[in-house]
Design a protein around this motif. Structure first.
Motif, PDB file in Angstrom:
ATOM      1  N   GLU A 195     -27.773 -78.968  -3.264  1.00 54.48           N
ATOM      2  CA  GLU A 195     -28.897 -78.215  -3.962  1.00 54.48           C
ATOM      3  C   GLU A 195     -29.691 -77.526  -2.981  1.00 54.48           C
ATOM      4  OE1 GLU A 195     -31.042 -80.298  -7.109  1.00 54.48           O
ATOM      5  OE2 GLU A 195     -30.047 -81.813  -6.269  1.00 54.48           O
ATOM      6  N   ALA A 196     -30.017 -76.306  -3.183  1.00 56.98           N
ATOM      7  CA  ALA A 196     -30.939 -75.561  -2.072  1.00 56.98           C
ATOM      8  C   ALA A 196     -32.213 -75.255  -3.084  1.00 56.98           C
ATOM      9  CB  ALA A 196     -30.191 -74.163  -1.525  1.00 56.98           C
ATOM     10  N   LEU A 197     -33.272 -75.703  -2.556  1.00 58.86           N
ATOM     11  CA  LEU A 197     -34.668 -75.567  -3.192  1.00 58.86           C
ATOM     12  C   LEU A 197     -35.579 -74.660  -2.658  1.00 58.86           C
ATOM     13  CD1 LEU A 197     -35.201 -79.180  -4.437  1.00 58.86           C
ATOM     14  CD2 LEU A 197     -34.420 -77.620  -5.962  1.00 58.86           C
ATOM     15  N   GLN A 198     -35.888 -73.407  -3.050  1.00 62.87           N
ATOM     16  CA  GLN A 198     -37.014 -72.639  -2.291  1.00 62.87           C
ATOM     17  C   GLN A 198     -36.748 -72.359  -0.861  1.00 62.87           C
ATOM     18  OE1 GLN A 198     -39.378 -70.934  -3.961  1.00 62.87           O
ATOM     19  NE2 GLN A 198     -38.670 -71.517  -6.012  1.00 62.87           N
ATOM     20  N   ILE A 199     -35.477 -72.036  -0.513  1.00 57.00           N
ATOM     21  CA  ILE A 199     -35.407 -71.961   0.983  1.00 57.00           C
ATOM     22  C   ILE A 199     -35.870 -70.680   1.449  1.00 57.00           C
ATOM     23  CG2 ILE A 199     -33.681 -71.667   2.628  1.00 57.00           C
ATOM     24  CD1 ILE A 199     -33.686 -74.337   1.365  1.00 57.00           C
ATOM     25  N   GLU A 200     -36.471 -70.861   2.555  1.00 50.29           N
ATOM     26  CA  GLU A 200     -37.107 -69.530   3.166  1.00 50.29           C
ATOM     27  C   GLU A 200     -36.712 -69.463   4.805  1.00 50.29           C
ATOM     28  OE1 GLU A 200     -41.371 -69.084   3.607  1.00 50.29           O
ATOM     29  OE2 GLU A 200     -41.370 -67.760   4.946  1.00 50.29           O
ATOM     30  N   CYS A 201     -36.109 -68.412   5.033  1.00 51.63           N
ATOM     31  CA  CYS A 201     -35.451 -68.276   6.319  1.00 51.63           C
ATOM     32  C   CYS A 201     -36.214 -67.141   7.075  1.00 51.63           C
ATOM     33  CB  CYS A 201     -33.832 -67.834   6.335  1.00 51.63           C
ATOM     34  SG  CYS A 201     -33.206 -67.580   7.645  1.00 51.63           S
ATOM     35  N   GLN A 202     -36.663 -67.411   8.312  1.00 49.10           N
ATOM     36  CA  GLN A 202     -37.163 -66.293   9.385  1.00 49.10           C
ATOM     37  C   GLN A 202     -36.331 -66.269  10.568  1.00 49.10           C
ATOM     38  OE1 GLN A 202     -41.102 -67.225  10.171  1.00 49.10           O
ATOM     39  NE2 GLN A 202     -41.803 -66.576   8.283  1.00 49.10           N
ATOM     40  N   ARG A 203     -36.043 -64.909  10.977  1.00 49.67           N
ATOM     41  CA  ARG A 203     -35.539 -64.762  12.347  1.00 49.67           C
ATOM     42  C   ARG A 203     -36.657 -63.865  12.990  1.00 49.67           C
ATOM     43  NH1 ARG A 203     -30.890 -61.580  11.752  1.00 49.67           N
ATOM     44  NH2 ARG A 203     -29.810 -63.381  11.027  1.00 49.67           N
ATOM     45  N   GLY A 204     -37.320 -64.434  14.126  1.00 48.15           N
ATOM     46  CA  GLY A 204     -38.165 -63.966  15.050  1.00 48.15           C
ATOM     47  C   GLY A 204     -39.477 -63.684  13.931  1.00 48.15           C
ATOM     48  N   ASP A 205     -39.582 -62.318  13.898  1.00 49.42           N
ATOM     49  CA  ASP A 205     -41.091 -62.187  13.209  1.00 49.42           C
ATOM     50  C   ASP A 205     -40.419 -61.697  11.585  1.00 49.42           C
ATOM     51  OD1 ASP A 205     -42.797 -62.744  14.810  1.00 49.42           O
ATOM     52  OD2 ASP A 205     -43.195 -60.525  15.534  1.00 49.42           O
ATOM     53  N   GLN A 206     -39.284 -61.607  11.442  1.00 47.58           N
ATOM     54  CA  GLN A 206     -38.812 -61.111  10.479  1.00 47.58           C
ATOM     55  C   GLN A 206     -38.362 -62.161   9.293  1.00 47.58           C
ATOM     56  OE1 GLN A 206     -35.362 -58.747  11.258  1.00 47.58           O
ATOM     57  NE2 GLN A 206     -35.529 -57.489   9.076  1.00 47.58           N
ATOM     58  N   LEU A 233     -36.030 -63.177   6.342  1.00 48.51           N
ATOM     59  CA  LEU A 233     -34.916 -62.737   5.959  1.00 48.51           C
ATOM     60  C   LEU A 233     -34.690 -62.974   4.324  1.00 48.51           C
ATOM     61  CD1 LEU A 233     -32.430 -63.626   8.853  1.00 48.51           C
ATOM     62  CD2 LEU A 233     -33.277 -61.829   8.444  1.00 48.51           C
ATOM     63  N   PHE A 234     -35.183 -64.161   3.884  1.00 50.60           N
ATOM     64  CA  PHE A 234     -35.183 -64.482   2.506  1.00 50.60           C
ATOM     65  C   PHE A 234     -35.935 -65.387   2.064  1.00 50.60           C
ATOM     66  CE2 PHE A 234     -31.432 -66.416   4.069  1.00 50.60           C
ATOM     67  CZ  PHE A 234     -31.649 -67.634   3.816  1.00 50.60           C
ATOM     68  N   GLN A 235     -36.690 -65.500   0.821  1.00 49.98           N
ATOM     69  CA  GLN A 235     -37.363 -66.848   0.514  1.00 49.98           C
ATOM     70  C   GLN A 235     -37.162 -67.176  -1.003  1.00 49.98           C
ATOM     71  OE1 GLN A 235     -41.434 -66.244   0.183  1.00 49.98           O
ATOM     72  NE2 GLN A 235     -41.370 -63.663  -0.150  1.00 49.98           N
ATOM     73  N   GLY A 236     -37.462 -68.310  -1.239  1.00 54.28           N
ATOM     74  CA  GLY A 236     -37.232 -68.776  -2.837  1.00 54.28           C
ATOM     75  C   GLY A 236     -35.938 -68.717  -3.136  1.00 54.28           C
ATOM     76  N   LEU A 237     -35.079 -69.242  -2.162  1.00 54.34           N
ATOM     77  CA  LEU A 237     -33.650 -68.975  -2.332  1.00 54.34           C
ATOM     78  C   LEU A 237     -33.381 -70.575  -3.101  1.00 54.34           C
ATOM     79  CD1 LEU A 237     -30.551 -67.432  -1.889  1.00 54.34           C
ATOM     80  CD2 LEU A 237     -30.252 -69.342  -0.176  1.00 54.34           C
ATOM     81  N   ASN A 238     -32.685 -70.492  -4.199  1.00 55.65           N
ATOM     82  CA  ASN A 238     -32.297 -71.539  -5.005  1.00 55.65           C
ATOM     83  C   ASN A 238     -30.995 -71.364  -5.465  1.00 55.65           C
ATOM     84  OD1 ASN A 238     -34.778 -72.983  -5.458  1.00 55.65           O
ATOM     85  ND2 ASN A 238     -35.259 -71.115  -6.488  1.00 55.65           N
ATOM     86  N   CYS A 241     -25.795 -77.047   7.214  1.00 56.56           N
ATOM     87  CA  CYS A 241     -25.325 -78.074   7.616  1.00 56.56           C
ATOM     88  C   CYS A 241     -26.179 -78.807   8.392  1.00 56.56           C
ATOM     89  CB  CYS A 241     -24.511 -77.381   8.940  1.00 56.56           C
ATOM     90  SG  CYS A 241     -23.186 -76.351   8.608  1.00 56.56           S
ATOM     91  N   GLY A 242     -27.594 -78.363   8.329  1.00 55.86           N
ATOM     92  CA  GLY A 242     -28.589 -79.185   8.993  1.00 55.86           C
ATOM     93  C   GLY A 242     -28.858 -78.942  10.373  1.00 55.86           C
ATOM     94  N   LEU A 243     -28.045 -77.857  11.069  1.00 52.75           N
ATOM     95  CA  LEU A 243     -28.287 -77.399  12.527  1.00 52.75           C
ATOM     96  C   LEU A 243     -29.721 -76.673  12.561  1.00 52.75           C
ATOM     97  CD1 LEU A 243     -24.697 -75.943  13.223  1.00 52.75           C
ATOM     98  CD2 LEU A 243     -25.912 -77.737  14.437  1.00 52.75           C
ATOM     99  N   SER A 244     -29.874 -76.174  11.596  1.00 53.01           N
ATOM    100  CA  SER A 244     -31.315 -75.574  11.737  1.00 53.01           C
ATOM    101  C   SER A 244     -32.277 -75.764  10.515  1.00 53.01           C
ATOM    102  CB  SER A 244     -31.603 -74.004  12.036  1.00 53.01           C
ATOM    103  OG  SER A 244     -30.720 -73.366  11.119  1.00 53.01           O
ATOM    104  N   GLU A 245     -33.365 -75.855  10.681  1.00 56.77           N
ATOM    105  CA  GLU A 245     -34.325 -76.099   9.640  1.00 56.77           C
ATOM    106  C   GLU A 245     -34.990 -75.061   8.874  1.00 56.77           C
ATOM    107  OE1 GLU A 245     -37.501 -79.607   9.649  1.00 56.77           O
ATOM    108  OE2 GLU A 245     -36.762 -79.169  11.213  1.00 56.77           O
ATOM    109  N   PRO A 246     -34.925 -74.875   7.486  1.00 56.44           N
ATOM    110  CA  PRO A 246     -35.415 -73.834   6.762  1.00 56.44           C
ATOM    111  C   PRO A 246     -37.253 -73.973   7.043  1.00 56.44           C
ATOM    112  CG  PRO A 246     -34.861 -75.470   5.078  1.00 56.44           C
ATOM    113  CD  PRO A 246     -34.359 -75.921   6.601  1.00 56.44           C
ATOM    114  N   VAL A 247     -37.629 -72.551   6.983  1.00 58.79           N
ATOM    115  CA  VAL A 247     -39.128 -72.695   7.269  1.00 58.79           C
ATOM    116  C   VAL A 247     -39.907 -73.319   6.269  1.00 58.79           C
ATOM    117  CG1 VAL A 247     -41.201 -70.888   7.459  1.00 58.79           C
ATOM    118  CG2 VAL A 247     -38.826 -70.360   8.446  1.00 58.79           C
ATOM    119  N   SER A 248     -39.385 -73.080   5.024  1.00 61.77           N
ATOM    120  CA  SER A 248     -39.960 -74.010   3.897  1.00 61.77           C
ATOM    121  C   SER A 248     -38.857 -74.415   3.118  1.00 61.77           C
ATOM    122  CB  SER A 248     -41.246 -73.278   3.350  1.00 61.77           C
ATOM    123  OG  SER A 248     -40.681 -72.114   2.507  1.00 61.77           O
ATOM    124  N   GLY A 249     -38.930 -75.225   2.110  1.00 63.38           N
ATOM    125  CA  GLY A 249     -37.819 -75.424   1.100  1.00 63.38           C
ATOM    126  C   GLY A 249     -37.107 -76.681   1.776  1.00 63.38           C
TER     127      GLY A 249
END
Lengths: 222, 204, 248
Positions: free
Chosen positions: B3-14, B16-21, B48-56
């Motif tokens: 399950e993915a709950l409210q995933i937010e992803c940033q790269r640098g300042d940008q 990329l997406f948020q609220g992904l379920n 995979c757990g290699l990086s952490e979502p900004v939130s979610g």
């Protein structure tokens, strides 16, 4: 768990053996450093004997530094490090295995070479013996601390210089205890306390450093 | 299961997406699509757990993967952009090494069989640096011929493969889904996987 | 209640104005205590009967040495907080403190040398404290070089934090090994501490100077943190609002 560490070590060793030239280069560097000092300070045997422990230890330290950047760099570049981070064991164990493997291909040969270089400096037999053991016991600390430095500087530009900046100050105790042991035996004191301290420092470094290295690697992989 | 709950992803300042379920169950495949730079690889690395979502958060069997660590990784099989193979080793050695690192047992016969399956017969003893790009990809994929772990995460698995190998891989993935496995994959090509439920997901 | 306030100021948006209010006070205190300390040290304190006027450098030297060591500990504190709680502000704190700490280590080394020249007849002696201070200076340099070499902010902060923590664990070992080495190699060791009982006016001068440096460090670090906050949060609403407000 031990099987996993053994796999990592065996893998790194077999990879290292496929590139023997890379193994020999740091040893040649060690040889050259040791040979160059007498050119700089003159051939008086008394003076050389006095300086030998320090020169040989610093030489070993610098040679170790040469092979460190590649400890994780190749695996990072081809994605193997990522896979190690996803193995069902803590990354610290992989880092531990890699540090041990690094010691086997770098510290161990340096220790084996050191008595021969000691002969150039006219060291007495008991000092040669102590020199061998001090480098043998001390280099695991360099591999351990080096693993932290290599992890922190992974993939950065100018990582070689940064690595030496980060790592060398932390290696001072190994240098002091290691060359001190040789010094002690030449002045007729027992080198035992030095060996104990060196062994303690090495054990501490090789046991704890891989976990710090793993934390550094995880950051680099993110 | 995954399950993915409210995933937010940033790269640098940008951002990329948020609220992904999404929620992926046994026997399902998530087909991740999107333009270059939409964050497909970033999402896979988070899964995979290699990086952490900004939130979610990401859950596996109802538990946050951050907390599961090794238990989660023991059920996961990841194929990245890079093949994670060593140029100095032969395909056979590469396969043996990578399975061992993942704590699996594979005897040499089974490994050779897997290499034959991916079309590398006769190349098993040749150092990988003499192989073509597609053949290297096949070496990396050979692991999946015998792979029994439930969750496969594949980043562009079809890149550099010829039609024959593509068909083989589609079948392997299909069989895995059929068995009740989960697959998350990205691809720029249309995929033709014979079985299971395919959920498409567009990013960006 | 306490915890709520703490968390409130842990957010950069709340910390930014707080830091702004604190800076002038720190400057003021730094100037006042610095002037008072120097006045006590340079004019009021008596001439040392052994060392003459030269000893007066300790009013700068001692404070700088203290600060250089203390700042590294503070950095380690922020590094640990940053790694444990993943707070954004702690990384900026660690980063902002490093140049000040390096600067004090450098000052401490130079003033030590200036003091050493008339006292020991040499600019440099391989004394335990001087050598350890030099190693500390190297550690600062390593931290600054490492964090500046990594472009990604998150990675830079975390890598710096790991380095600081590893170094802080290592510092006592290094200090021990250096003093061990020193005790064996140097027969007649030069001692800085065993000066005869210090006149209280000297002590006050030293403490005031140290306090002044402390305030200065806080002020400078806060200025840097504010800069870092603006740089890193430049895309947030509140920084935009702030900038528009300042332009008016």
């Amino acid at each position: 768990m031990f099987a996993f560490i053994a796999h990592v070590i065996r893998r790194d060793l077999s990879l290292a053996l496929r590139r023997p030239a890379d193994l020999v280069a740091p040893l040649c560097f060690f040889l050259i450093i040791a040979t160059f000092f007498p050119f700089g300070i003159g051939p008086e045997p008394e003076l050389l004997r006095r300086l030998a422990p320090g020169i040989l230890w610093v030489g070993a330290l610098l040679s170790t530094l040469l092979s460190l950047p590649r400890m994780f760099a190749d695996d990072f570049a081809d994605g193997t490090l990522e896979q190690m981070a996803l193995a069902p064991y803590p990354l610290g164990l992989a880092a531990f295995g890699k540090a041990i493997a690094h010691w086997i291909v770098s510290g161990l040969p340096l220790a084996l070479l050191s008595p021969i270089l000691g002969l150039q400096f006219d060291l007495p037999p008991d000092a040669l013996c102590v020199l061998f053991f001090s480098i043998l016991i001390g280099t695991p600390a360099l591999s351990g601390i080096g693993a932290i430095g290599a992890g922190l500087t992974l993939g950065l530009r100018g990582s070689g210089v940064l690595l030496s900046l980060v790592m060398l100050p932390l290696c001072i105790p190994a240098l002091i205890f290691g060359s001190g042991a040789v010094d002690a035996v030449m002045t007729g004191i027992s080198p035992r306390p030095y060996f104990f301290l060196l062994a303690a420092f090495s054990t501490g470094s090789i046991v704890f450093a891989p976990w710090a290295a793993a934390a550094a690697l995880k950051i680099s992989l993110e | 299961m995954l399950e993915a709950l409210q995933i937010e992803c940033q790269r640098g300042d940008q951002r990329l997406f948020q609220g992904l379920n999404f929620c992926l169950n046994a026997g399902e495949l998530l087909f991740l699509q999107g333009n270059n730079g939409a964050g497909k690889t970033s999402l896979l690395r988070m899964l995979c757990g290699l990086s952490e979502p900004v939130s979610g958060e990401i859950r596996w069997r109802g538990e946050n993967i951050r907390r599961m660590n090794e238990r989660f990784r023991g059920e996961l099989c990841y194929l990245g952009h890079q093949n994670a193979i060593k140029e100095d080793l032969t395909p056979l050695e590469n396969l043996m090494v990578s399975t061992r690192l993942h704590d699996e047992t594979l005897d040499e016969d089974a490994a050779l069989k897997a290499l034959v399956e991916v079309g590398l017969s006769g190349r098993a003893e040749l150092a990988c640096r003499y192989l073509s790009q597609g053949q290297k990809r096949r070496v990396a994929l050979a692991r999946f011929a015998q792979e029994k772990r439930p969750l496969w995460i594949l980043d562009e698995p079809f890149v550099a493969l010829d039609t024959q190998a593509t068909r083989w891989l589609s079948q392997v993935i299909g069989a895995h889904v059929e068995r009740g496995g989960l697959v998350v994959l990205t691809s720029h090509q249309a995929i033709d996987i014979p079985a299971g439920r395919i959920h498409p997901l567009f990013l960006g | 209640m306490q915890t709520i306030v703490w968390y409130k100021f842990a957010a950069p948006a709340a910390f930014y104005p707080l830091a702004g209010r604190m800076i002038p006070w720190c400057w003021g205190l730094a100037a006042l205590s610095g002037l008072a300390g120097l006045w006590l040290g340079l004019f009021v304190a008596p001439i040392d009967f052994q060392q003459g006027e030269g000893y007066r450098i300790i009013f700068v030297h001692v404070g700088a040495s203290w600060m250089s060591m203390f700042i590294y500990l503070v950095m380690a504190f922020w590094a640990a907080i940053g790694l444990a709680f993943n707070t954004r502000l702690s990384g900026m704190m660690t980063r902002a403190l490093a140049p000040t700490g390096a600067c004090f280590a450098f000052i401490s080394l130079w003033t030590g040398a200036f003091w050493g020249k008339p006292m020991w007849g040499a600019w440099w002696a391989w004394d335990v404290r001087l050598t350890s201070e030099l190693v500390l200076f190297f550690l600062y340099i390593a931290f600054i070089a490492l964090t500046r070499a990594i472009d990604d902010v998150r990675r830079s902060d975390k890598a710096g934090a790991i380095l600081v923590l590893v170094s802080v664990v290592n510092i006592p070992i290094i200090y021990f090994s250096v003093s061990w080495w020193n005790s064996l190699h140097q027969g007649a060791s030069v001692s800085l501490t065993k000066s005869p009982s210090m006149a209280s006016v000297m002590l006050w001068g030293m403490l005031l100077c140290a306090f002044s440096m402390w305030m200065y460090s806080i002020a400078v670090a806060l200025i840097r943190v504010r800069g870092l906050i603006l740089e890193r949060e430049r895309n947030t609403e509140w920084v935009r609002a702030l900038l528009i407000q300042e332009e008016k």
